[in-house]
Design a protein around this motif. Sequence first.
Motif, short mmCIF file in Angstrom:
data_model
loop_
_atom_site.label_atom_id
_atom_site.label_comp_id
_atom_site.label_asym_id
_atom_site.label_seq_id
_atom_site.Cartn_x
_atom_site.Cartn_y
_atom_site.Cartn_z
N VAL A 1 21.38 38.72 -53.57
CA VAL A 1 22.50 38.23 -54.37
C VAL A 1 23.26 39.39 -54.99
N ILE A 2 22.54 40.34 -55.57
CA ILE A 2 23.19 41.49 -56.20
C ILE A 2 23.88 42.35 -55.15
N SER A 3 23.29 42.47 -53.97
CA SER A 3 23.89 43.26 -52.89
C SER A 3 25.24 42.67 -52.48
N ILE A 4 25.28 41.37 -52.29
CA ILE A 4 26.54 40.73 -51.90
C ILE A 4 27.56 40.83 -53.03
N ALA A 5 27.11 40.63 -54.27
CA ALA A 5 28.03 40.73 -55.41
C ALA A 5 28.57 42.15 -55.56
N VAL B 1 12.75 45.80 -55.16
CA VAL B 1 12.39 45.30 -53.82
C VAL B 1 11.63 46.37 -53.04
N ARG B 2 11.89 47.61 -53.32
CA ARG B 2 11.15 48.69 -52.65
C ARG B 2 9.66 48.61 -52.99
N THR B 3 9.35 48.39 -54.26
CA THR B 3 7.94 48.31 -54.65
C THR B 3 7.29 47.03 -54.15
N LYS B 4 8.04 45.93 -54.17
CA LYS B 4 7.47 44.65 -53.73
C LYS B 4 7.21 44.61 -52.23
N LEU B 5 8.09 45.24 -51.45
CA LEU B 5 7.96 45.20 -49.98
C LEU B 5 7.38 46.48 -49.41
N SER B 6 7.06 47.42 -50.25
CA SER B 6 6.48 48.71 -49.84
C SER B 6 7.35 49.43 -48.80
N TRP B 7 8.63 49.53 -49.12
CA TRP B 7 9.54 50.23 -48.23
C TRP B 7 9.25 51.72 -48.26
N ASP B 8 9.47 52.36 -47.12
CA ASP B 8 9.32 53.81 -47.07
C ASP B 8 10.61 54.47 -47.59
N ASN B 9 10.60 55.79 -47.68
CA ASN B 9 11.75 56.52 -48.21
C ASN B 9 12.99 56.35 -47.33
N LYS B 10 12.81 56.27 -46.02
CA LYS B 10 13.95 56.14 -45.10
C LYS B 10 14.69 54.83 -45.33
N THR B 11 13.96 53.73 -45.43
CA THR B 11 14.59 52.43 -45.65
C THR B 11 15.29 52.38 -47.01
N THR B 12 14.64 52.96 -48.02
CA THR B 12 15.23 52.99 -49.35
C THR B 12 16.51 53.83 -49.35
N LEU B 13 16.48 54.96 -48.67
CA LEU B 13 17.67 55.81 -48.59
C LEU B 13 18.80 55.10 -47.85
N LEU B 14 18.48 54.39 -46.78
CA LEU B 14 19.49 53.62 -46.05
C LEU B 14 20.11 52.54 -46.94
N ALA B 15 19.28 51.88 -47.74
CA ALA B 15 19.80 50.86 -48.66
C ALA B 15 20.71 51.49 -49.71
N PHE B 16 20.34 52.67 -50.19
CA PHE B 16 21.18 53.37 -51.16
C PHE B 16 22.50 53.78 -50.54
N ILE B 17 22.45 54.36 -49.36
CA ILE B 17 23.67 54.80 -48.67
C ILE B 17 24.56 53.60 -48.33
N VAL C 1 26.57 44.92 -44.10
CA VAL C 1 25.96 45.40 -42.85
C VAL C 1 24.47 45.62 -43.04
N PHE C 2 24.07 46.20 -44.17
CA PHE C 2 22.65 46.44 -44.43
C PHE C 2 21.89 45.11 -44.48
N ASP C 3 22.45 44.13 -45.15
CA ASP C 3 21.79 42.82 -45.24
C ASP C 3 21.63 42.21 -43.85
N TYR C 4 22.65 42.33 -43.01
CA TYR C 4 22.60 41.78 -41.66
C TYR C 4 21.57 42.51 -40.80
N LYS C 5 21.58 43.84 -40.85
CA LYS C 5 20.69 44.64 -40.00
C LYS C 5 19.23 44.57 -40.43
N MET C 6 18.98 44.33 -41.72
CA MET C 6 17.62 44.41 -42.25
C MET C 6 17.01 43.03 -42.52
N LYS C 7 17.50 41.99 -41.87
CA LYS C 7 16.97 40.65 -42.12
C LYS C 7 15.46 40.58 -41.93
#
Length: 105
Positions: free
Chosen positions: A11-15, A60-76, A86-92
């Motif tokens: 929700v926050i991502s889309i907003a 969400v990073r802590t809850k889903l145990s994302w690695d640094n690469k995924t977190t960096l992609l979400a930040f970028i 695009v991130f929401d679509y690609k990372m479903k």
Amino acid sequence: MLSTAVGRFKVISIAEGCSFLLLLVFGSLLSRISDINLVMPLGLLHAVMFILYLLALMDVRTKLSWDNKTTLLAFIAAIPPFGPFVFDYKMKHKLVEPAAAPAAA
């Protein structure tokens, strides 16, 4: 939907993405072609949404145990105008809450 970390992040991502588009379209465009100046209020809204996005990303990073690469992609993804969409679509496949373990009998 807002009760889970993934739901809040989506929700926050889309907003955040919408606030950036509003800033670019209405803030920049209207200030150039008319006397209406919405850059300051829309910029403030976008700044707040960006900070909320970063907080939701860390949650969400802590809850889903994302690695640094995924977190960096979400930040970028929060930087370009259509990035969050695009991130929401690609990372479903990665934006799914883990199922709760069944209780032992």
